[in-house]
Design a protein around this motif. Structure first.
Motif, PDB file in Angstrom:
ATOM      1  N   SER A 492      24.538 -80.376 -15.718  1.00  0.00           N
ATOM      2  CA  SER A 492      24.368 -81.819 -15.717  1.00  0.00           C
ATOM      3  C   SER A 492      23.210 -82.195 -16.625  1.00  0.00           C
ATOM      4  CB  SER A 492      24.096 -82.321 -14.287  1.00  0.00           C
ATOM      5  OG  SER A 492      23.982 -83.710 -14.278  1.00  0.00           O
ATOM      6  N   GLY A 493      23.343 -83.303 -17.288  1.00  0.00           N
ATOM      7  CA  GLY A 493      22.290 -83.785 -18.174  1.00  0.00           C
ATOM      8  C   GLY A 493      22.780 -84.948 -18.989  1.00  0.00           C
ATOM      9  N   SER A 494      21.889 -85.567 -19.764  1.00  0.00           N
ATOM     10  CA  SER A 494      22.262 -86.755 -20.517  1.00  0.00           C
ATOM     11  C   SER A 494      23.358 -86.467 -21.511  1.00  0.00           C
ATOM     12  CB  SER A 494      21.023 -87.313 -21.232  1.00  0.00           C
ATOM     13  OG  SER A 494      20.458 -86.324 -22.075  1.00  0.00           O
ATOM     14  N   GLN A 495      23.352 -85.240 -22.064  1.00  0.00           N
ATOM     15  CA  GLN A 495      24.385 -84.900 -23.035  1.00  0.00           C
ATOM     16  C   GLN A 495      25.754 -84.794 -22.390  1.00  0.00           C
ATOM     17  OE1 GLN A 495      22.180 -82.823 -21.834  1.00  0.00           O
ATOM     18  NE2 GLN A 495      23.264 -80.989 -21.130  1.00  0.00           N
ATOM     19  N   ASN A 496      25.791 -84.752 -21.048  1.00  0.00           N
ATOM     20  CA  ASN A 496      27.062 -84.572 -20.357  1.00  0.00           C
ATOM     21  C   ASN A 496      27.602 -85.874 -19.790  1.00  0.00           C
ATOM     22  OD1 ASN A 496      29.062 -82.608 -19.468  1.00  0.00           O
ATOM     23  ND2 ASN A 496      28.414 -83.111 -17.393  1.00  0.00           N
ATOM     24  N   MET A 497      26.892 -86.971 -19.922  1.00  0.00           N
ATOM     25  CA  MET A 497      27.335 -88.240 -19.349  1.00  0.00           C
ATOM     26  C   MET A 497      28.470 -88.806 -20.202  1.00  0.00           C
ATOM     27  SD  MET A 497      23.746 -89.939 -18.068  1.00  0.00           S
ATOM     28  CE  MET A 497      24.462 -90.794 -16.672  1.00  0.00           C
ATOM     29  N   PRO A 498      29.639 -89.020 -19.615  1.00  0.00           N
ATOM     30  CA  PRO A 498      30.776 -89.525 -20.394  1.00  0.00           C
ATOM     31  C   PRO A 498      30.475 -90.881 -21.003  1.00  0.00           C
ATOM     32  CG  PRO A 498      31.456 -88.760 -18.212  1.00  0.00           C
ATOM     33  CD  PRO A 498      29.972 -88.812 -18.200  1.00  0.00           C
ATOM     34  N   SER A 499      30.981 -91.106 -22.164  1.00  0.00           N
ATOM     35  CA  SER A 499      30.788 -92.402 -22.828  1.00  0.00           C
ATOM     36  C   SER A 499      31.933 -93.356 -22.569  1.00  0.00           C
ATOM     37  CB  SER A 499      30.640 -92.193 -24.344  1.00  0.00           C
ATOM     38  OG  SER A 499      31.810 -91.565 -24.865  1.00  0.00           O
ATOM     39  N   LYS A 500      33.041 -92.840 -21.982  1.00  0.00           N
ATOM     40  CA  LYS A 500      34.181 -93.724 -21.702  1.00  0.00           C
ATOM     41  C   LYS A 500      35.120 -93.070 -20.700  1.00  0.00           C
ATOM     42  CE  LYS A 500      36.532 -91.990 -25.850  1.00  0.00           C
ATOM     43  NZ  LYS A 500      37.106 -92.369 -27.156  1.00  0.00           N
ATOM     44  N   VAL A 501      35.868 -93.924 -20.012  1.00  0.00           N
ATOM     45  CA  VAL A 501      36.951 -93.498 -19.135  1.00  0.00           C
ATOM     46  C   VAL A 501      38.112 -94.462 -19.329  1.00  0.00           C
ATOM     47  CG1 VAL A 501      35.538 -92.374 -17.374  1.00  0.00           C
ATOM     48  CG2 VAL A 501      35.999 -94.824 -17.199  1.00  0.00           C
ATOM     49  N   LEU A 502      39.267 -94.104 -18.753  1.00  0.00           N
ATOM     50  CA  LEU A 502      40.467 -94.935 -18.866  1.00  0.00           C
ATOM     51  C   LEU A 502      40.900 -95.384 -17.473  1.00  0.00           C
ATOM     52  CD1 LEU A 502      42.449 -92.694 -21.388  1.00  0.00           C
ATOM     53  CD2 LEU A 502      41.036 -94.686 -21.934  1.00  0.00           C
ATOM     54  N   LEU A 503      41.242 -96.647 -17.333  1.00  0.00           N
ATOM     55  CA  LEU A 503      41.728 -97.165 -16.057  1.00  0.00           C
ATOM     56  C   LEU A 503      43.193 -96.785 -15.900  1.00  0.00           C
ATOM     57  CD1 LEU A 503      41.392 -98.843 -13.483  1.00  0.00           C
ATOM     58  CD2 LEU A 503      41.948-100.884 -14.824  1.00  0.00           C
ATOM     59  N   ALA A 504      43.488 -95.895 -14.948  1.00  0.00           N
ATOM     60  CA  ALA A 504      44.863 -95.427 -14.740  1.00  0.00           C
ATOM     61  C   ALA A 504      45.647 -96.361 -13.824  1.00  0.00           C
ATOM     62  CB  ALA A 504      44.850 -94.019 -14.155  1.00  0.00           C
ATOM     63  N   ALA A 505      44.990 -96.868 -12.760  1.00  0.00           N
ATOM     64  CA  ALA A 505      45.691 -97.735 -11.806  1.00  0.00           C
ATOM     65  C   ALA A 505      44.669 -98.416 -10.913  1.00  0.00           C
ATOM     66  CB  ALA A 505      46.678 -96.936 -10.962  1.00  0.00           C
ATOM     67  N   TYR A 506      45.079 -99.528 -10.297  1.00  0.00           N
ATOM     68  CA  TYR A 506      44.208-100.183  -9.328  1.00  0.00           C
ATOM     69  C   TYR A 506      45.053-100.966  -8.341  1.00  0.00           C
ATOM     70  CZ  TYR A 506      44.772-104.663 -11.881  1.00  0.00           C
ATOM     71  OH  TYR A 506      45.279-105.793 -12.471  1.00  0.00           O
ATOM     72  N   HIS A 507      44.453-101.234  -7.190  1.00  0.00           N
ATOM     73  CA  HIS A 507      45.083-102.069  -6.159  1.00  0.00           C
ATOM     74  C   HIS A 507      44.014-103.019  -5.641  1.00  0.00           C
ATOM     75  CE1 HIS A 507      47.200-103.508  -2.684  1.00  0.00           C
ATOM     76  NE2 HIS A 507      48.210-102.700  -2.867  1.00  0.00           N
ATOM     77  N   SER A 508      44.125-104.295  -5.985  1.00  0.00           N
ATOM     78  CA  SER A 508      43.182-105.302  -5.524  1.00  0.00           C
ATOM     79  C   SER A 508      43.843-106.121  -4.429  1.00  0.00           C
ATOM     80  CB  SER A 508      42.760-106.203  -6.682  1.00  0.00           C
ATOM     81  OG  SER A 508      43.842-107.037  -7.053  1.00  0.00           O
ATOM     82  N   ASN A 509      43.131-107.102  -3.947  1.00  0.00           N
ATOM     83  CA  ASN A 509      43.721-107.979  -2.934  1.00  0.00           C
ATOM     84  C   ASN A 509      44.876-108.796  -3.506  1.00  0.00           C
ATOM     85  OD1 ASN A 509      41.876-107.136  -1.028  1.00  0.00           O
ATOM     86  ND2 ASN A 509      40.365-108.675  -1.624  1.00  0.00           N
ATOM     87  N   LYS A 510      44.922-108.899  -4.820  1.00  0.00           N
ATOM     88  CA  LYS A 510      45.931-109.751  -5.452  1.00  0.00           C
ATOM     89  C   LYS A 510      47.128-108.965  -5.985  1.00  0.00           C
ATOM     90  CE  LYS A 510      42.532-113.190  -7.014  1.00  0.00           C
ATOM     91  NZ  LYS A 510      41.952-113.872  -8.196  1.00  0.00           N
ATOM     92  N   VAL A 511      46.860-107.812  -6.562  1.00  0.00           N
ATOM     93  CA  VAL A 511      47.925-107.129  -7.285  1.00  0.00           C
ATOM     94  C   VAL A 511      47.686-105.621  -7.300  1.00  0.00           C
ATOM     95  CG1 VAL A 511      46.742-107.292  -9.514  1.00  0.00           C
ATOM     96  CG2 VAL A 511      49.241-107.173  -9.450  1.00  0.00           C
ATOM     97  N   ALA A 512      48.778-104.867  -7.439  1.00  0.00           N
ATOM     98  CA  ALA A 512      48.713-103.419  -7.680  1.00  0.00           C
ATOM     99  C   ALA A 512      49.310-103.169  -9.058  1.00  0.00           C
ATOM    100  CB  ALA A 512      49.480-102.654  -6.612  1.00  0.00           C
ATOM    101  N   ARG A 513      48.604-102.404  -9.871  1.00  0.00           N
ATOM    102  CA  ARG A 513      49.077-102.209 -11.245  1.00  0.00           C
ATOM    103  C   ARG A 513      48.644-100.835 -11.741  1.00  0.00           C
ATOM    104  NH1 ARG A 513      47.854-105.978 -16.604  1.00  0.00           N
ATOM    105  NH2 ARG A 513      49.385-104.935 -17.941  1.00  0.00           N
TER     106      ARG A 513
END
Length: 771
Positions: A492-513
């Protein structure tokens, strides 16, 4: 990805570890309540739970890192400030590692809890407690008041800031009274209740030991269990003290002498300081006071009940005064996080008691009406009423006998007895319901990905099904974010901190997508996790690492629900397995398209389909195919089929957690690997079921093998250090290889002999119950 509001509230990212212990749970309540009052959005980064440990201690660091890899995503939350709970974080006990980790947040305001830092740096602060003076007071009480001379210390993890300060207080106080401290008088635990072995070590290594001062209340539980096992009476044969004063200290018998710290207030102050730092206001570090509570576990017998019923002149008070004293006592029994709620529920109960006593409603016929009222009362306040039952039990045991001669007081006593019995009955029913819920959750875990492993990264329905299923168990605001490429284990360290991720799915009170891989929305340091779609500014999130084996895949987030933290850690592991499976399938297609030789492609596919990923041995399909081949190649040769079933897997899961259940399964697999010969077939064909098929090359090979395996289990249990036994029932059938042989029938025959062997298994896997 559009933001929910034009102006987002202040956001604070809280890094915290094990919430199975009272400290972290109380801290989270304080943080959450203060955040709601101040209109601040909180995101908890949930690190490694205690006891998520592998069988081999050499790989503990890997497990710690994978759970704590959730902290590596902190820069993607877009938080305005950070709070780091050093006391509950695992994996950063080494000061240098922790300071290196803090460099990742050098440009952001942060508040450190339970450790001191250089607060001359703008935008930084710390909150600690008075560990030293209060612990000195505790040790001095054991020496001066009780005259104990041989006092051992059960510490937390070496290097932990709280453990270090309390150890210093112990050594200094023992030195102040010229009492020697041998090396054997100090043992190190991990702040959890599973300290039985350390307690046993202290007792066995220190002849005439008079007291054990524990670094916290959780570890005192293990000391109590060890004393019970040896027939030692706590407070009489051996004094025990703790630190924290959470529910543990009040519910242990005898009640635990301990030191209270206002962890709830620490959480509130952390939010207040973080907000000030965000606004550019430099704040001073805070050291919270503690209080020493004398109870019966040290050998004292403080009056905690008589004073409720007698005045300063030891005269019996009137009923209303006694009930008023009881009300104050009951409210004070609750932790700070429940104090306001406790005032309401205690007020309702005591007012109803007064009304019943005033109307003379203590006759048998009136008890039905009292039952009806109590039923609605417990349904409204649920588990909060259990502490009332425990305190009522103390009243029943310690109530002065002389007050029972007064009719009104006797009526009050009888009502206390009746209410206490009802509350314990309700608790028993609720415990049964919780057990049923736990069983349902246990089935939910394997079913979560059962139907999805044949999916495809390109098919967004895979993760859409996941968030829908998670919502079905009352999780809300669920978000699954994946790394663009899986990341292997590294330091673990600063060089290992991801700079991005991708939103695969979510479920909110309004919608699932959900989104297919090419269309997953990008989240980075500019478009942060604060701007997740449909995320309300008033919603607080918990985050968990998604990983499998030596690879991390992303994070799982959902609305805060501390009761489901343990379940969500397991779900994170399951999602790691699912993502790993999907990733393997994706790579499989790439490999398949590049390989020209069909044989090589089939070998890769067979490996993916025929091996059990947990144990790295054959699965059911792989075993059947190879068993058919072994039988065909050895016509006329004598052979045996072995069927094994891990004993008490459900008990291990229920008592020690599913990670320990997996560890037990892996242990059985490893013992099989060590026991069999290189050409023998072994496989895992179910959750806790294993099968093997071997050609006999010596007479009575079946008996020899069974004895060898039993010996392997015994040797393992003697050295494993787990609080449970790993054992298996064994069924063996002999046969002669023949072209007409049905492999399924042979396995079934071995299974039948297994049931005979099961009759001789232990009554419990727990070492404590077994002893």
């Amino acid at each position: 990805m559009a933001k929910t509001t034009s102006k987002l509230p202040k956001s604070i990212c809280v890094m915290i570890g094990d919430v199975s212990q009272d400290f972290s749970a109380e801290l989270m309540k304080g943080i959450l309540d203060a955040a709601n009052r101040e209109g601040v959005q909180i995101t908890y980064l949930m690190g490694m739970p205690r006891h998520a440990e592998p069988i081999e201690q050499a790989s503990t660091g890997n497990i710690v890192y994978h759970h704590n890899s959730v902290y590596d995503y902190a820069n993607l939350y877009g938080a305005d400030a950070y709070i780091l709970s050093c006391g509950s974080l695992a994996g950063y006990e080494n000061e240098n590692k922790f300071l290196e980790f803090l460099k990742n947040f050098a440009t952001r305001p942060y508040v450190i809890l339970q450790d001191t830092i250089d607060v001359s740096i703008p935008g930084k602060s710390c909150i600690t407690i008075d560990n030293y003076n209060s612990y000195c007071q505790c040790i001095e009480h054991l020496i001066v008041v009780h005259g104990y001379r041989k006092i051992a210390f059960l510490a937390g993890m070496e290097g932990h800031p709280d453990a270090t300060e309390r150890l210093r207080a112990y050594n200094d106080t023992m030195g102040k009274y010229d009492l020697p401290v041998a090396e054997t008088m100090i043992a190190y635990g991990d702040f959890s209740e599973f300290s039985d072995d350390q307690a046993a070590q202290l007792i066995d290594s220190n002849l005439g030991l008079e007291a054990i001062a524990c670094c916290n209340d959780e570890m005192a539980k293990g000391c109590y269990r060890e004393c019970a096992k040896r027939g030692l009476k706590v407070g009489k044969d051996l004094a025990i003290t703790g630190f924290d004063n959470f529910s543990t200290s009040r519910s242990l018998m005898p009640p635990l002498t301990t030191i209270s710290q206002n962890t709830y207030r620490m959480g509130e102050l952390a939010i207040e300081q973080a907000i000030a730092l965000i606004d550019g206001v430099q704040v001073d570090p805070i050291k919270l006071k503690t209080k020493f509570h004398i109870r019966r576990s040290c050998g004292c017998y403080p009056d905690t009940v008589r004073r409720l019923f007698l005045d300063d002149e030891s005269k019996v008070t009137d009923v209303e005064t006694a009930i008023g004293n009881i009300a104050i006592d009951l409210v004070n029994a609750y932790s700070m996080s429940e104090r306001e709620r406790s005032k309401v529920l205690v007020g309702e109960l005591t007012n109803h008691i007064i009304a019943l006593l005033s109307s003379g409603s203590t006759q048998t016929g009136e008890k039905f009406r009292l039952i009806e009222w109590l039923q609605s009362f417990v349904e409204e306040y649920a588990s909060s009423v259990f502490l009332l039952a425990k305190r009522f039990n103390d009243y029943m045991i310690q109530i002065p006998e002389e007050i029972l001669d007064i009719p009104s007081m006797r009526n009050l006593y009888m009502m206390i007895c009746f209410i206490q019995g009802f509350l314990y009955s309700y608790k028993a029913n609720l415990t049964e319901k919780n057990l049923d819920d736990f069983r349902s959750q246990s089935w939910f875990i394997p079913e979560l990905i059962r139907d999805l492993v044949n999916g495809d990264f390109e098919d967004e329905n895979v993760f859409l099904n996941v968030v829908n299923r998670l919502h079905s168990i009352d999780l809300n605001s669920i978000y699954i974010c994946l790394l663009p490429e899986p990341r292997p284990l590294s330091m673990s360290g600063s060089q290992n901190m991801p700079s991005k991720v991708l939103l695969a799915a979510y479920h909110s009170n309004k919608v699932a997508r959900a989104f297919s891989l090419p269309h997953m929305p990008l989240i980075n340091t500019e478009q942060t996790l604060k701007s997740l779609p449909d995320l309300q500014s008033s919603t607080h999130l918990m985050s968990f690492s998604i990983f499998s084996g030596d690879v991390q895949y992303g994070i799982l987030m959902c609305e805060v629900d501390t009761s489901k933290c343990a379940l969500l850690h397991v779900i994170g592991l399951q999602l790691g397995i699912l993502t790993n499976s999907l990733d393997l399938r994706r790579k499989e297609r790439i490999i398949g398209s590049e390989l020209e030789n069909i044989r090589e492609r089939n070998e890769i596919l067979n490996f993916l389909y025929e091996y059990d990923p947990l144990c790295n041995i054959l699965n059911r399909r792989g075993f059947i195919e190879r068993a058919i081949r072994l039988n065909r190649d050895n016509i006329g040769q004598p052979a045996i089929c072995v069927f094994m079933d891990l004993d008490h897997l459900k008990e291990i899961n229920d008592t020690f957690g599913h990670s320990e259940g997996d560890a037990a399964i892996i242990a059985v697999s490893d013992l099989l690997k060590k026991t069999v010969r290189s050409g023998d077939l072994i496989a895992r064909i179910g959750g806790d079921e294993f099968v093997g098929m071997f050609i006999m090359d010596t007479p009575r090979f079946d008996s020899i093998f069974k004895a060898r395996l039993k010996q392997a289990f015994d040797e393992y249990n003697n050295t494993s250090g787990h609080p449970y036994y790993v054992e298996a029932a064994i069924g063996i059938t002999c046969f002669t290889c023949d072209h007409r042989l049905e492999i399924g029938k042979i396995v079934n025959d071995a299974d039948q002999y297994l049931y005979e062997d099961k009759k001789h298994k232990r009554a419990s896997a727990s070492r404590h119950q077994a002893l």
